[in-house]
Design a protein around this motif. Structure first.
Motif, PDB file in Angstrom:
ATOM      1  N   HIS A 137      36.041  12.531  15.575  1.00  0.00           N
ATOM      2  CA  HIS A 137      35.687  12.010  16.779  1.00  0.00           C
ATOM      3  C   HIS A 137      34.731  13.167  17.182  1.00  0.00           C
ATOM      4  O   HIS A 137      34.837  14.254  17.055  1.00  0.00           O
ATOM      5  CB  HIS A 137      36.472  11.579  17.938  1.00  0.00           C
ATOM      6  N   LYS A 151      34.338   9.377  23.732  1.00  0.00           N
ATOM      7  CA  LYS A 151      34.459   9.977  22.460  1.00  0.00           C
ATOM      8  C   LYS A 151      33.863   8.874  21.499  1.00  0.00           C
ATOM      9  O   LYS A 151      33.875   7.679  21.758  1.00  0.00           O
ATOM     10  CB  LYS A 151      35.779  10.229  21.700  1.00  0.00           C
ATOM     11  N   TYR A 198      33.702   7.846  17.388  1.00  0.00           N
ATOM     12  CA  TYR A 198      34.388   8.255  16.317  1.00  0.00           C
ATOM     13  C   TYR A 198      33.437   7.616  14.866  1.00  0.00           C
ATOM     14  O   TYR A 198      32.538   6.794  14.816  1.00  0.00           O
ATOM     15  CB  TYR A 198      35.677   7.164  16.107  1.00  0.00           C
ATOM     16  N   TYR A 219      38.333   3.696  18.214  1.00  0.00           N
ATOM     17  CA  TYR A 219      39.098   4.323  17.023  1.00  0.00           C
ATOM     18  C   TYR A 219      39.791   3.263  15.963  1.00  0.00           C
ATOM     19  O   TYR A 219      39.511   3.627  14.907  1.00  0.00           O
ATOM     20  CB  TYR A 219      40.304   5.274  17.591  1.00  0.00           C
ATOM     21  N   THR A 222      40.773  12.981  13.631  1.00  0.00           N
ATOM     22  CA  THR A 222      40.614  12.810  15.145  1.00  0.00           C
ATOM     23  C   THR A 222      41.305  13.811  16.144  1.00  0.00           C
ATOM     24  O   THR A 222      40.792  13.990  17.131  1.00  0.00           O
ATOM     25  CB  THR A 222      41.052  11.341  15.524  1.00  0.00           C
TER      26      THR A 222
END
Length: 182
Positions: A107, A115, A117, A137, A159
């Motif tokens: 991320h 965030k 990804y 995510y 991540t």
């Protein structure tokens, strides 16, 4: 023979496509108006230039409301193509990638605190190709998992900073939940 793969963003919402159509229509109408009323004298060429600049701006706004990204993967020839698509027009070049090593998900923090990804394909020791970006995510992980399965390579969940974990793909498929290697 391996099956080819296409990773694509969802189609734009209807309201964005309608706005894009309106801007494209306005651009075409302005272009027709400009050339229909064109008097190619030196004095009028400046007005034609301004109108053409306006056509470009209006088309740009229409493109902004209508484009989406796709990744085409030809597993037989190891070719990858990242495209930007506007209706039937697809812009992008094929790239040959050999020596796959693994797929990673990580991320990037955004300035607003969210965030994004990213899914990357790593090859030739330390080279990578950015395949996909998602705000979710789980969507990024599904894409990375499917790609790693098709290419028969490992999957790295990166991540969590400084705590990268390799995914146990067999256990993940069996348990239908993410399982890491010890």
């Amino acid at each position: 023979m391996k099956e080819n793969m296409i990773i694509t963003e969802k189609q734009r919402p209807l309201w964005q496509r309608v706005i894009a159509a309106l801007f494209f229509t306005a651009a075409i109408a302005l272009l027709i108006y400009t050339f229909y009323n064109a008097n190619f004298s030196d004095k009028n060429l400046i007005n034609i230039g301004h109108n053409l600049k306006s056509v470009i701006y209006v088309m740009g706004i229409g493109i902004g409301f209508s484009f989406h990204k796709s990744i085409y993967i030809d597993l037989d020839t190891s070719k990858f193509r990242s495209t930007v698509e506007i209706g039937p027009i697809k812009l992008g070049q094929w790239k040959v990638i050999n020596n796959y090593e693994y797929v990673s998900v990580f991320h990037q923090p955004l300035s607003d605190g969210d965030k994004i990804y990213e899914v990357n394909l790593w090859y030739n020791k330390n080279q990578h190709w950015e395949l996909y970006e998602k705000y979710d995510y789980n969507e990024a992980l599904v894409i990375a998992f499917e790609l790693s399965e098709r290419l028969n390579i490992d999957l790295l969940d990166a991540t969590t900073p400084n705590n990268y974990k390799w995914v146990n793909k067999t256990a993940t498929k069996n348990n239908k939940t993410l399982v890491y290697l010890d």
